[in-house]
Write a protein that holds these residues in place. Sequence first.
Motif, PDB file in Angstrom:
ATOM      1  N   SER A 156       0.846  -1.188   0.000  1.00 59.37           N
ATOM      2  CA  SER A 156       0.000   0.000   0.000  1.00 59.37           C
ATOM      3  C   SER A 156       0.882   1.238   0.000  1.00 59.37           C
ATOM      4  O   SER A 156       1.869   1.310   0.750  1.00 59.37           O
ATOM      5  CB  SER A 156      -0.899  -0.008   1.246  1.00 59.37           C
ATOM      6  OG  SER A 156      -1.688   1.154   1.313  1.00 59.37           O
ATOM      7  N   TYR A 157       0.520   2.214  -0.836  1.00 60.51           N
ATOM      8  CA  TYR A 157       1.274   3.462  -0.951  1.00 60.51           C
ATOM      9  C   TYR A 157       0.318   4.642  -0.785  1.00 60.51           C
ATOM     10  O   TYR A 157      -0.772   4.654  -1.363  1.00 60.51           O
ATOM     11  CB  TYR A 157       1.991   3.527  -2.302  1.00 60.51           C
ATOM     12  CG  TYR A 157       3.103   2.509  -2.421  1.00 60.51           C
ATOM     13  CD1 TYR A 157       4.419   2.858  -2.134  1.00 60.51           C
ATOM     14  CD2 TYR A 157       2.829   1.192  -2.760  1.00 60.51           C
ATOM     15  CE1 TYR A 157       5.435   1.922  -2.204  1.00 60.51           C
ATOM     16  CE2 TYR A 157       3.833   0.244  -2.835  1.00 60.51           C
ATOM     17  CZ  TYR A 157       5.138   0.623  -2.556  1.00 60.51           C
ATOM     18  OH  TYR A 157       6.144  -0.312  -2.614  1.00 60.51           O
ATOM     19  N   THR A 158       0.736   5.605   0.015  1.00 55.06           N
ATOM     20  CA  THR A 158      -0.139   6.725   0.343  1.00 55.06           C
ATOM     21  C   THR A 158       0.648   8.025   0.399  1.00 55.06           C
ATOM     22  O   THR A 158       1.885   8.035   0.374  1.00 55.06           O
ATOM     23  CB  THR A 158      -0.804   6.520   1.714  1.00 55.06           C
ATOM     24  OG1 THR A 158       0.219   6.499   2.731  1.00 55.06           O
ATOM     25  CG2 THR A 158      -1.593   5.237   1.781  1.00 55.06           C
ATOM     26  N   LEU A 159      -0.091   9.131   0.516  1.00 59.62           N
ATOM     27  CA  LEU A 159       0.500  10.411   0.872  1.00 59.62           C
ATOM     28  C   LEU A 159       0.451  10.583   2.384  1.00 59.62           C
ATOM     29  O   LEU A 159       1.448  10.883   3.026  1.00 59.62           O
ATOM     30  CB  LEU A 159      -0.246  11.554   0.175  1.00 59.62           C
ATOM     31  CG  LEU A 159      -0.110  11.624  -1.346  1.00 59.62           C
ATOM     32  CD1 LEU A 159      -1.019  12.706  -1.920  1.00 59.62           C
ATOM     33  CD2 LEU A 159       1.330  11.906  -1.759  1.00 59.62           C
ATOM     34  N   PHE A 160      -0.740  10.399   2.962  1.00 59.32           N
ATOM     35  CA  PHE A 160      -0.921  10.446   4.415  1.00 59.32           C
ATOM     36  C   PHE A 160      -1.663   9.198   4.857  1.00 59.32           C
ATOM     37  O   PHE A 160      -2.595   8.750   4.181  1.00 59.32           O
ATOM     38  CB  PHE A 160      -1.728  11.684   4.828  1.00 59.32           C
ATOM     39  CG  PHE A 160      -0.893  12.903   5.085  1.00 59.32           C
ATOM     40  CD1 PHE A 160      -0.239  13.081   6.288  1.00 59.32           C
ATOM     41  CD2 PHE A 160      -0.775  13.882   4.124  1.00 59.32           C
ATOM     42  CE1 PHE A 160       0.530  14.203   6.522  1.00 59.32           C
ATOM     43  CE2 PHE A 160      -0.015  15.009   4.349  1.00 59.32           C
ATOM     44  CZ  PHE A 160       0.640  15.173   5.563  1.00 59.32           C
TER      45      PHE A 160
END
Length: 607
Positions: free
Chosen positions: A345-349
Amino acid sequence: MIKFGVDAEYSRSYNLFVRDNYGTYTYNFVNHWLQDLRPAQYTRSFSLVDKVVGDGSEAAAKFNSVRAAVFLADQWQVSDKLELNYGVRLDYFDFLSTPNVDPYFNATALPVLSRFWDMKGARSGQKPDAQLHFSPRIGFTYDAEKGLKVRGGLGVFTGRLPLVWPGGAFNNTGVNVGGVALNNPNITFRADPFNQYQPSDLGVTVATPSGQIDLMAKDLKVPKVLKASLGFDKSFGKGWKITSDLLFQSHLNEVVYYNVFSNTKTKNDLGQDVFLPINGTSVGSYVRTDFDANATGIQNPYSTGIFIIANGEKNKGFSYNYTLMIDKSAGRGWNFNATYGWGDSYTLFDGTSSQNNSQWRYVEARNGRNNITRSRSDFAQLHRVNAYVSKKVNWLNDMLGTTFTMFYNGQSGTPYSYVYSRSMIFDQNGANGESTDLIYVPRDLADWSRFAEAYTTSGVTYSVAQQWDKLDAYINNDKYLNKRRGQFVERNAAILPWSHVVDMRIQQDLNIGRGKNSQKVSLIFDMFNFTNFLNRSWGRVFVSPGVDAYSLISMEGYRVNTASNTLTPRFTYRNMSNNSAADILDIRGSNYLSTRWRGQFTVRYSF
């Protein structure tokens, strides 16, 4: 078959939260507190609308909101083998209240801040535009052949904001809550929570407006994702079943945070923007943005930050998960199940806090937390293997039944980041105790020598070369760091070691009566982390000392590079024992339990 529905929700929110209401003292060293020396920083917030400390203050956030939706769905049996499900949903969300207005911010602060930052249309006393989201979706089930079913779907799904996040904009308005935040104040610790330092004690005048101010972008949208899935179920042989699922999710609306309290002043020798100025040959102090350059002193009443809640615009997050499960229900009391899962999983926040400043504050970043990039999430699953095997033995004409079960869970360690011990960017009100700046990995001794300096501890001096010998060995033993030489590390790109845990259960059943009058008494003994019972070094669940970050290199401060008019960081490497980021901390309650074996005895009566 057509389905129609309506979903409506009206919320009245009340949240009294005055952070640091009882005073927060920050010390660089434990001994400074034990010796009752002055703290490195003192922070306190308080109500501007009354003098109540704690419960009962009128500084609370009070607001109403509405969420409503209509949906239309249809089910179509295309053939004996193919079934389609499709539909559309319209979601509406709006705040029915507006925050209190701070006229000073809109008239004086906003024009100045807009010179340095994109304010996303935010202003005091403003709520976001009402939202209408269109969410179509379709799914299918296909019986390909006997024992094989294929299924999948594609659709848009609209979520919701935890109301405590926008609630900050109704609480931290500049006119509800005031505050002070002083570096190196001439005070000592006060233990009485109701007798904390007043602004007058600190030589500070606090008026309205004051404190922290939280703003919402004009076009702030609730989270929304695009989901796609594909899977199959296959039955074969004598009781065998295989299930496989693939899920992909892309973020369409992702919440992010900005702090526009100050702006960068210069660069360092690693190309990073720093919030510290250069004054001739000296390193200057952090200065908040001045809203009136013609007046004496810094005209900025917001002591703890100016935060904007907005949506990410580029390189939004995504995630994917793959699962393969094998299940076998065999005869003679045997049962078996095994599952393998892989997900990232990749996110900004990640959204891990109820406070807007903490949402921003605790994100690891290379170029400051106003310039975050997409990175691996704190909650990325990575590899995971689950399995169990169970055997039940009935005896004495089925009056007694004994079941033995073993459970196995093996999974990748959690992601973590390599950071400096203190701030490189100084973007949190100039505080140097922040440990969220990602490290630069030196290539060799020459590269390390550009920034490193000798240090002495306990009468022993460690030269730059001696430090490099240890640091180089650490880098060589870390696969991720070794491939990042000459580069900055990425957030959450390092992974803690795998954990392998086996649990055991023994269950003894006593069956009384038959049919409608049947009763059962069960004696159950569970041993959690049976692995650790067998060997104290087994069944360990690893955590990093910094929760999800490990301070590998010490940042000692800056010196001025007069040739390039930049700041040169001063580094030391103090981990001379080369301790790993993987640690076992007994003070962590959850890790204390999961890393040690435990027994549980249960008596159950069923009728």
